[in-house]
Enzyme design. Structure first.
Site: not given
Ligand code: GLU
Length: 304
Positions: A61, A64, A188, A240, A258
């Site tokens: 992530s 991102k 993705y 998160y 992760v």
């Protein structure tokens, strides 16, 4: 700085409470949890490292942040018609909020939001072109053409990605997705499977340290206004439903993945990458967070 990093790496090598590697992506479940690396890149181009800072890992992530930066460059503020910019307070792969909010993800860093950002980047292009564009951008900001993608991780995500498929289909049911879902998810997953070392990752964050300019290469990546906004999103949404805890303990804009990596930005001071594959219950690197907390205590780099 070298002394501080050596001490942190030494402390981590003796730590037995290392968290649990992500096992919902089978390929990540095979990673040895007894690893730790840290790198600090300074705007003048100096990089200090300790532990296994050259070891490649799946940035997941953290990618991102880079895809958001790319999407902002392509469609500007129209990004905010696709995703919001509020912390979600929910797990990274949660679907519940999407129903209440008519398929518009809370922010670009939860999975649904990142999938919507890839949809924006694709803009009618073939998956291969979009992926090449993302990878090229990461190589540019890292100033390193050797950055690549771990195909095994991408395939492993594809084979186990029921949750992400659900998120994408759910958004599509609100007419919020423009591309074919298997193509969109293919891009993705490959984006998430970019492999980098702590050293490469720390260098790639330098443009966020100095108001949008990577001072070590002299290239302006984004405007200062945009760099500030990306940092604010990392601070509020980068971990998160653990974002508040990260701000409390570390006090820096940061983005976790992760794969066990975290990129943290000390504005005006340094870009920091840490990696340790064991995660806490929320999915953020356990020792990585602890290392950043120790570094900030020693350097006074918290923004607060
Ligand atoms: N590729 C991962 C997923 O979609 C990213 C999750 C993460 O790093 O938080 O589940």
């Amino acid at each position: 700085m070298q002394e501080i990093l050596n001490e942190i790496a030494e402390f981590m090598s003796e730590n037995t409470d290392r968290g649990k590697v992500a096992d919902y992506i089978p390929e990540l479940a095979t990673i040895n949890p007894n690893q730790f690396g840290i790198s600090v890149a300074l705007p003048n181009g100096q990089v200090f490292s300790a532990g296994c800072a050259q070891q490649l890992f799946s940035i997941q992530s953290i990618s991102k942040v880079f895809s958001l930066t790319l999407a902002l460059g392509k469609i500007g503020d129209r990004v905010w018609t696709k995703v919001g910019r509020e912390p979600s307070g929910d797990p990274f792969n949660s679907i519940v909020q999407l129903e209440h909010e008519h398929g518009k993800p809370r922010n670009p860093f939860i999975n649904a939001g990142a999938i919507a950002i890839v949809d924006a980047i694709m803009m009618g292009h073939e998956p291969k072109e979009s992926l090449a564009e993302i990878l090229q951008f990461v190589r540019y900001i890292a100033n390193d053409d050797s950055v690549g993608i771990d195909e095994k991780v991408a395939m492993s995500e594809l084979a186990s990605g029921h949750r992400n498929s659900s998120l994408a289909h759910f958004m599509a049911s609100f007419n919020r997705i423009e591309h074919q879902i298997d193509k969109l998810l293919g891009v993705y997953y490959h984006q998430c499977s970019i492999s980098m070392s702590c050293e490469q990752l720390a260098k790639s964050g330098l443009f966020l340290v100095s108001d949008g300019v990577n001072q070590s290469t002299g290239s302006r990546v984004v405007s200062s206004h945009r760099a500030r906004r990306i940092n604010s999103l990392m601070m509020m949404c980068g971990h998160y439903d653990g974002s508040g805890e990260f701000a409390f303990r570390v006090g820096l804009p940061g983005k976790s993945g992760v794969g066990g990596g975290i990129l943290a930005i000390a504005p005006g001071k340094a870009s920091i990458a840490v990696w340790s594959p064991g995660l806490d219950k929320i999915g953020n690197s356990k020792l990585g967070t602890l290392a950043l907390e120790m570094l900030v205590q020693r350097t006074g780099w918290s923004v607060f």
